[in-house]
Write a protein that holds these residues in place. Sequence first.
Motif, PDB file in Angstrom:
ATOM      1  N   PRO A 120       0.820  -1.230   0.000  1.00 27.13           N
ATOM      2  CA  PRO A 120       0.000   0.000   0.000  1.00 27.13           C
ATOM      3  C   PRO A 120       0.850   1.274   0.000  1.00 27.13           C
ATOM      4  CG  PRO A 120      -0.896  -1.607   1.533  1.00 27.13           C
ATOM      5  CD  PRO A 120       0.412  -2.168   1.066  1.00 27.13           C
ATOM      6  N   GLU A 121       1.965   1.260   0.683  1.00 21.03           N
ATOM      7  CA  GLU A 121       2.826   2.437   0.672  1.00 21.03           C
ATOM      8  C   GLU A 121       3.385   2.703  -0.727  1.00 21.03           C
ATOM      9  OE1 GLU A 121       3.133  -0.096   2.630  1.00 21.03           O
ATOM     10  OE2 GLU A 121       2.586   0.626   4.643  1.00 21.03           O
ATOM     11  N   VAL A 143       2.004   1.750  -3.549  1.00 15.48           N
ATOM     12  CA  VAL A 143       0.885   2.212  -4.383  1.00 15.48           C
ATOM     13  C   VAL A 143       0.625   3.696  -4.163  1.00 15.48           C
ATOM     14  CG1 VAL A 143      -1.585   1.971  -4.822  1.00 15.48           C
ATOM     15  CG2 VAL A 143      -0.173  -0.066  -4.499  1.00 15.48           C
ATOM     16  N   ALA A 144       0.621   4.121  -2.911  1.00 14.71           N
ATOM     17  CA  ALA A 144       0.392   5.536  -2.615  1.00 14.71           C
ATOM     18  C   ALA A 144       1.505   6.415  -3.170  1.00 14.71           C
ATOM     19  CB  ALA A 144       0.275   5.730  -1.092  1.00 14.71           C
ATOM     20  N   GLU A 145       2.737   5.937  -3.056  1.00  9.66           N
ATOM     21  CA  GLU A 145       3.863   6.710  -3.586  1.00  9.66           C
ATOM     22  C   GLU A 145       3.772   6.840  -5.105  1.00  9.66           C
ATOM     23  OE1 GLU A 145       8.778   6.568  -3.632  1.00  9.66           O
ATOM     24  OE2 GLU A 145       7.612   5.072  -2.499  1.00  9.66           O
ATOM     25  N   THR A 146       3.461   5.717  -5.765  1.00  7.23           N
ATOM     26  CA  THR A 146       3.333   5.753  -7.226  1.00  7.23           C
ATOM     27  C   THR A 146       2.170   6.646  -7.653  1.00  7.23           C
ATOM     28  OG1 THR A 146       4.228   3.514  -7.344  1.00  7.23           O
ATOM     29  CG2 THR A 146       3.094   4.355  -9.302  1.00  7.23           C
ATOM     30  N   ALA A 147       1.067   6.558  -6.938  1.00  8.74           N
ATOM     31  CA  ALA A 147      -0.089   7.407  -7.269  1.00  8.74           C
ATOM     32  C   ALA A 147       0.245   8.886  -7.092  1.00  8.74           C
ATOM     33  CB  ALA A 147      -1.278   7.018  -6.390  1.00  8.74           C
ATOM     34  N   GLU A 148       1.046   9.194  -6.076  1.00  6.69           N
ATOM     35  CA  GLU A 148       1.442  10.586  -5.867  1.00  6.69           C
ATOM     36  C   GLU A 148       2.318  11.087  -7.012  1.00  6.69           C
ATOM     37  OE1 GLU A 148       1.835  14.329  -4.267  1.00  6.69           O
ATOM     38  OE2 GLU A 148       0.434  12.707  -3.805  1.00  6.69           O
TER      39      GLU A 148
END
Length: 411
Positions: free
Chosen positions: A224-225, A227-232
């Motif tokens: 999840p971390e 994924v959040a980093e990539t989405a950012e």
Amino acid sequence: MPLPRIARTRRGHVWGETWRLGLAFLFGLAIWGVVQAQLDHRGVAPTFGKDWLLVDLALGLGSTVLLLWRRRWPLAVALATTVLSGVSSVSVGASVLALVSLATRQRWREIAVVLVPWMLAGVSHALVYPTEPEAITLPNVIIGLLSFAVSVAIGWAVGERRAFVASLHERALTAEREQSMRVVQAQVAERARIAREMHDVLAHRISLVAMHSGALAYRIDLAPEQVAETAEIVRESANQALTELRAVLGVLRDVPGVTAPPDGSPEPPQPTLGDLDTLVAESRSGGATVLLDRSGDLDAVPAQVSRSAFRIVQEGLTNARKHAPGAAVRVGVSTSVDGGLDDEAVRITVRNSVPRARTDAADGIRQGVTVGAGLGLLGLTERAVLAGGELTYGPDRTGDFVLTARLPWSR
């Protein structure tokens, strides 16, 4: 404001007609007085009697009034006044002015038509006013031809001058229209060049978005971390791409005919303020003396503003090399952050001395100074305005040519 100008034009036209007609009438009166003195000296009267002198005066006045239509019907007025001058001394002035006005048209056929009536009018005048024993004499014929030739020559010269003034006026209008077209073309070309410079930036942003979004679609093992980093990263790249795209659309708005490079290939990355050392080195390698003063964090300047700033410095050095060869150039680039994003800006100054032009050449042309169209500076002004900034150029109080620009970081 246009109304007073029109009024002055009409008053000038009325005054021009008044003094011309008055001069023609006074010249006719002088001829009339000379003829009267010659008749008194010989002790003879006009062929039609002494009362004909009053008729002569009336005919002369009518001939002068006919001159008001000499521009609308020049040949007819010239023929009419010439015929009247055969029986009226006062009409001689009007006939001369009508012939001069006809000659300004520079049409030999019309002038030739008046020659025969002009000579016959001289004979008729000698018969009406017998100032000499014989009506037809060689001196009278020579005087008639000379007066005709002088009147035609004066009118022809006036026509040449009017044509020359008209050509100068037309050339001035043409030059003004061409300069306006060059300014518009320079603005369009500069906008198109700015848009093409954005190609590599937009491609880079979109490729990042595509790569990271593809990773999110196929990498199901990401934490999840991650994924959040990539989405950012995707969000930030998308926002930056939108910002760059908005700038491109602002550049291309209302600019017709802007197309991509002919071969469709992307252009190489555009230089920024980080390439100033290379630019200065290139100028120095050509023999120029360039002093570079930098202050502030130039690396923190956004890429779009940095590219525009680099182009301004580049054009300033180019102008100095063209118009002031051998003169020392001082380039100053600084960033100002006085608190708040609205105060963040890049300030550029390019200063060079203006060499004295030598006019010792045989043709009097200024030596050692290249004369340009000024389109490069117009393009820079357009670039600075589109970036939300400003650019000024011109000589200062010390006589140096100074180019200054201010480009804000955000609009």
